[in-house]
Design a protein around this motif. Structure first.
Motif, PDB file in Angstrom:
ATOM      1  N   ALA A  53      -9.333   7.473 -11.902  1.00 28.55           N
ATOM      2  CA  ALA A  53      -7.988   7.111 -12.244  1.00 28.55           C
ATOM      3  C   ALA A  53      -7.002   7.690 -12.070  1.00 28.55           C
ATOM      4  O   ALA A  53      -5.771   7.500 -11.442  1.00 28.55           O
ATOM      5  N   GLU A  54      -7.154   9.223 -12.189  1.00 25.34           N
ATOM      6  CA  GLU A  54      -6.126  10.262 -11.872  1.00 25.34           C
ATOM      7  C   GLU A  54      -5.755  10.431 -10.519  1.00 25.34           C
ATOM      8  O   GLU A  54      -4.629  10.328 -10.090  1.00 25.34           O
ATOM      9  N   LEU A  55      -6.823  10.160  -9.613  1.00 22.04           N
ATOM     10  CA  LEU A  55      -6.506  10.252  -8.382  1.00 22.04           C
ATOM     11  C   LEU A  55      -5.784   8.840  -7.606  1.00 22.04           C
ATOM     12  O   LEU A  55      -5.036   9.016  -7.076  1.00 22.04           O
ATOM     13  N   ALA A  56      -6.507   7.902  -8.307  1.00 20.26           N
ATOM     14  CA  ALA A  56      -6.009   6.459  -7.893  1.00 20.26           C
ATOM     15  C   ALA A  56      -4.498   6.620  -8.243  1.00 20.26           C
ATOM     16  O   ALA A  56      -3.815   5.854  -7.519  1.00 20.26           O
ATOM     17  N   GLY A  57      -4.024   7.174  -9.193  1.00 21.80           N
ATOM     18  CA  GLY A  57      -2.741   6.990  -9.692  1.00 21.80           C
ATOM     19  C   GLY A  57      -1.688   7.865  -8.698  1.00 21.80           C
ATOM     20  O   GLY A  57      -0.325   7.869  -8.900  1.00 21.80           O
ATOM     21  N   ARG A  58      -2.277   8.695  -7.902  1.00 26.27           N
ATOM     22  CA  ARG A  58      -1.711   9.736  -7.129  1.00 26.27           C
ATOM     23  C   ARG A  58      -1.521   9.505  -5.620  1.00 26.27           C
ATOM     24  O   ARG A  58      -0.822   9.857  -4.846  1.00 26.27           O
ATOM     25  N   VAL A  59      -2.459   8.531  -5.211  1.00 26.78           N
ATOM     26  CA  VAL A  59      -2.588   8.273  -3.740  1.00 26.78           C
ATOM     27  C   VAL A  59      -1.611   7.262  -3.431  1.00 26.78           C
ATOM     28  O   VAL A  59      -1.262   6.359  -4.129  1.00 26.78           O
ATOM     29  N   GLU A  60      -1.208   6.946  -2.165  1.00 20.20           N
ATOM     30  CA  GLU A  60      -0.036   6.213  -1.448  1.00 20.20           C
ATOM     31  C   GLU A  60      -1.006   4.645  -1.740  1.00 20.20           C
ATOM     32  O   GLU A  60      -0.118   3.730  -1.881  1.00 20.20           O
ATOM     33  N   ASP A  61      -2.187   4.749  -1.208  1.00 21.31           N
ATOM     34  CA  ASP A  61      -2.836   3.306  -0.853  1.00 21.31           C
ATOM     35  C   ASP A  61      -4.206   3.411  -1.570  1.00 21.31           C
ATOM     36  O   ASP A  61      -5.007   4.139  -1.108  1.00 21.31           O
ATOM     37  N   VAL A  62      -4.538   2.768  -2.621  1.00 21.89           N
ATOM     38  CA  VAL A  62      -5.790   2.963  -3.289  1.00 21.89           C
ATOM     39  C   VAL A  62      -6.868   2.254  -2.600  1.00 21.89           C
ATOM     40  O   VAL A  62      -8.309   2.378  -2.643  1.00 21.89           O
ATOM     41  N   ASP A  63      -6.490   1.562  -1.578  1.00 26.26           N
ATOM     42  CA  ASP A  63      -7.543   0.571  -0.633  1.00 26.26           C
ATOM     43  C   ASP A  63      -7.496   1.461   0.698  1.00 26.26           C
ATOM     44  O   ASP A  63      -8.011   0.757   1.714  1.00 26.26           O
ATOM     45  N   ALA A  64      -7.131   2.605   0.838  1.00 22.04           N
ATOM     46  CA  ALA A  64      -7.092   3.274   2.071  1.00 22.04           C
ATOM     47  C   ALA A  64      -8.579   3.316   2.676  1.00 22.04           C
ATOM     48  O   ALA A  64      -9.409   3.568   1.741  1.00 22.04           O
ATOM     49  N   THR A  65      -8.902   3.313   3.869  1.00 23.76           N
ATOM     50  CA  THR A  65     -10.298   3.633   4.417  1.00 23.76           C
ATOM     51  C   THR A  65     -10.629   4.748   4.911  1.00 23.76           C
ATOM     52  O   THR A  65      -9.776   5.332   5.249  1.00 23.76           O
ATOM     53  N   GLU A  66     -11.884   5.067   4.885  1.00 28.29           N
ATOM     54  CA  GLU A  66     -12.599   6.486   5.613  1.00 28.29           C
ATOM     55  C   GLU A  66     -13.763   5.539   5.946  1.00 28.29           C
ATOM     56  O   GLU A  66     -14.734   5.110   5.312  1.00 28.29           O
ATOM     57  N   ASN A  67     -14.014   6.028   7.098  1.00 31.32           N
ATOM     58  CA  ASN A  67     -15.321   5.490   8.108  1.00 31.32           C
ATOM     59  C   ASN A  67     -15.275   3.957   7.951  1.00 31.32           C
ATOM     60  O   ASN A  67     -16.130   3.368   7.621  1.00 31.32           O
ATOM     61  N   GLY A  68     -14.126   3.336   7.780  1.00 28.57           N
ATOM     62  CA  GLY A  68     -14.040   1.634   7.800  1.00 28.57           C
ATOM     63  C   GLY A  68     -14.241   1.066   6.364  1.00 28.57           C
ATOM     64  O   GLY A  68     -14.320  -0.048   6.304  1.00 28.57           O
ATOM     65  N   VAL A  69     -14.306   2.044   5.407  1.00 23.90           N
ATOM     66  CA  VAL A  69     -14.685   1.532   3.883  1.00 23.90           C
ATOM     67  C   VAL A  69     -13.610   1.857   2.631  1.00 23.90           C
ATOM     68  O   VAL A  69     -13.105   3.210   3.032  1.00 23.90           O
ATOM     69  N   THR A  70     -13.142   1.422   2.004  1.00 22.67           N
ATOM     70  CA  THR A  70     -12.298   1.742   0.704  1.00 22.67           C
ATOM     71  C   THR A  70     -13.298   2.628  -0.041  1.00 22.67           C
ATOM     72  O   THR A  70     -14.533   2.591  -0.233  1.00 22.67           O
ATOM     73  N   ALA A  71     -12.655   3.481  -1.107  1.00 22.58           N
ATOM     74  CA  ALA A  71     -13.229   3.896  -2.192  1.00 22.58           C
ATOM     75  C   ALA A  71     -14.093   3.091  -3.218  1.00 22.58           C
ATOM     76  O   ALA A  71     -15.149   3.333  -3.572  1.00 22.58           O
TER      77      ALA A  71
END
Length: 318
Positions: A53-71
Motif C-alpha cells: 500500500a505504501e509503494l502503491a501510493g507513491r508510484v505513477e501507475d499502479v498498473d505499470a508492467t514489468e515483463n509484461g505483467v502488473t504487480a
C-alpha cells in the motif's frame, strides 16, 4: 549513482517492514526502480500488505508492467491474496487482460481464493477450465508433497507399461540387481544405472521413471515412446532446477522447458492456466500435460510395475 537509487542500498529479500520502506522512500529511494526491477512488483510477492500500500501510493501507475505483467498479476500468481487486495484497493485493475488473455481477477477464480475480488457480471471460468482446475486439485492431492530432485520421468499418453517396454525394447532386471542398485544408486556403476528405468501404467497412459538420473528424458527415449502419441519428459535437475521436453509423434517439439515455473510471456491461454495451477510442482505439471491421471505417486516414487534395462544405444540423438 542517482540519489533515488541510493535509498535502496542494503535492501535484501525482506520487504515486509513498512517503517523501513517508508524511511527509504522519504530519504529519496526511487519508488519506480530497484536493482533493475519495479519495487512494487517485488513487494507484491515478497512484501507485506502495508508495504504494498505504501509503494502503491507513491508510484505513477499502479498498473505499470514489468515483463509484461502488473504487480497485481504477480501477487495473484504468487498466491499473496492480502497483497492483491491491497493493490486493488490502491486502484489496480483486477480485470485488465494480461498473459494469454487472462486477467489477474479471472486467473484468481481458478486459485485457492476465488472470492479475491468482486466479480463483474459475465466474468467466469468456462466449463472446460473448471474441469482443468478440478483435475489439478485432484492430481496435486493424489501426488502429495515429496522430494523429487534427481528424478527423471517420461509421461506418455495413451499407452501402457507393456507397450512402453516394447517400444524401448527393454529387458527385465533381476530382483537381486535392482535390490543392490536401490540400496545405493550413486554407488552403482553410473553408466549401467543410467540404463535401468521403472515403468508403470496409470490411467491415461504410463510413466517411465528413474529416481537417480535423467535417462527417461533423453531424446532417443522420448522419440521412441511418443510414436503416434504425446510424451512429456522431465528431469528435476538438483543443480539447475526442473527441465522439460515435449515429444509428439516421434519428434522433439520442445526442449529446455521449465515445468512448474509459473506463467511467462508467450504462453497460450491453456499454458497460463496449467502453469498457474501446477506452479512449483513439476511432476504434476508433466503428468497433466500428457493427460496422466495417477491415483497416487507410486508411478513416480515406486515401486514401479517393472524395472527394466534399456538396450545399449545412443539416446542423445533423436
Amino acid at each position: 549513482m542517482a540519489a533515488g537509487n541510493d535509498g535502496w542500498v542494503g535492501m535484501g529479500h525482506d520487504w515486509t517492514d513498512v517503517a523501513d520502506i517508508r524511511r527509504r522512500l522519504d530519504g529519496g529511494a526511487d519508488p519506480e526502480w530497484w536493482c533493475g526491477r519495479r519495487p512494487l512488483h517485488r513487494a507484491a510477492v515478497a512484501g507485506s500488505p502495508e508495504v504494498v500500500a505504501e509503494l502503491a501510493g507513491r508510484v505513477e501507475d499502479v498498473d505499470a508492467t514489468e515483463n509484461g505483467v502488473t504487480a497485481l498479476w504477480e501477487a495473484v500468481v504468487d498466491r499473496k491474496p492480502d497483497n492483491a487486495r491491497a493493490l486493488a484497493a490502491a486502484g489496480a485493475d483486477p480485470w485488465r487482460p494480461s498473459l494469454g488473455g487472462w486477467s489477474p481477477g479471472r486467473l484468481g477464480l481458478a486459485g485457492p481464493t476465488p472470492d479475491l475480488f468482486p466479480v463483474p457480471e459475465g466474468e467466469c471460468l468456462t466449463d472446460a477450465e473448471r474441469a482443468v482446475v478440478q483435475e489439478a486439485r485432484r492430481l496435486t492431492a493424489a501426488l502429495g508433497t515429496f522430494y523429487y530432485y534427481g528424478l527423471g520421468m517420461a509421461c506418455v499418453a495413451g499407452i501402457d507399461a507393456v507397450e512402453a517396454m516394447r517400444r524401448l525394447q527393454t529387458a527385465p532386471v533381476p530382483d537381486d540387481v535392482i535390490d543392490v542398485l536401490l540400496e545405493d544408486p550413486f554407488g552403482y556403476d553410473a553408466e549401467e544405472s543410467l540404463r535401468i528405468v521403472g515403468v508403470t501404467s496409470v490411467p491415461g497412459g504410463c510413466g517411465v521413471t528413474q529416481p537417480w538420473g535423467y535417462a527417461p528424458q533423453m531424446p532417443g527415449v522420448l522419440t521412441r515412446l511418443s510414436t503416434g502419441t504425446l510424451c512429456y519428459g522431465l528431469y528435476a535437475n538438483p543443480k539447475s532446477g526442473s527441465q522439460g521436453s515435449i515429444a509428439r509423434h516421434g519428434t522433439i517439439e520442445g526442449a529446455d522447458l521449465h515445468p512448474g515455473g509459473g506463467p511467462i510471456e508467450g504462453d497460450t491461454t491453456a499454458e497460463v492456466l496449467a502453469s498457474y495451477l501446477y506452479q512449483c510442482n513439476a511432476v504434476a505439471y508433466a503428468c497433466a500435460f500428457a493427460g496422466l491421471r495417477p491415483a497416487d505417486r507410486r508411478a513416480v516414487v515406486g515401486p514401479p510395475d517393472a524395472w527394466v534395462e534399456l538396450p545399449r544405444r545412443d539416446y542423445g540423438s533423436r
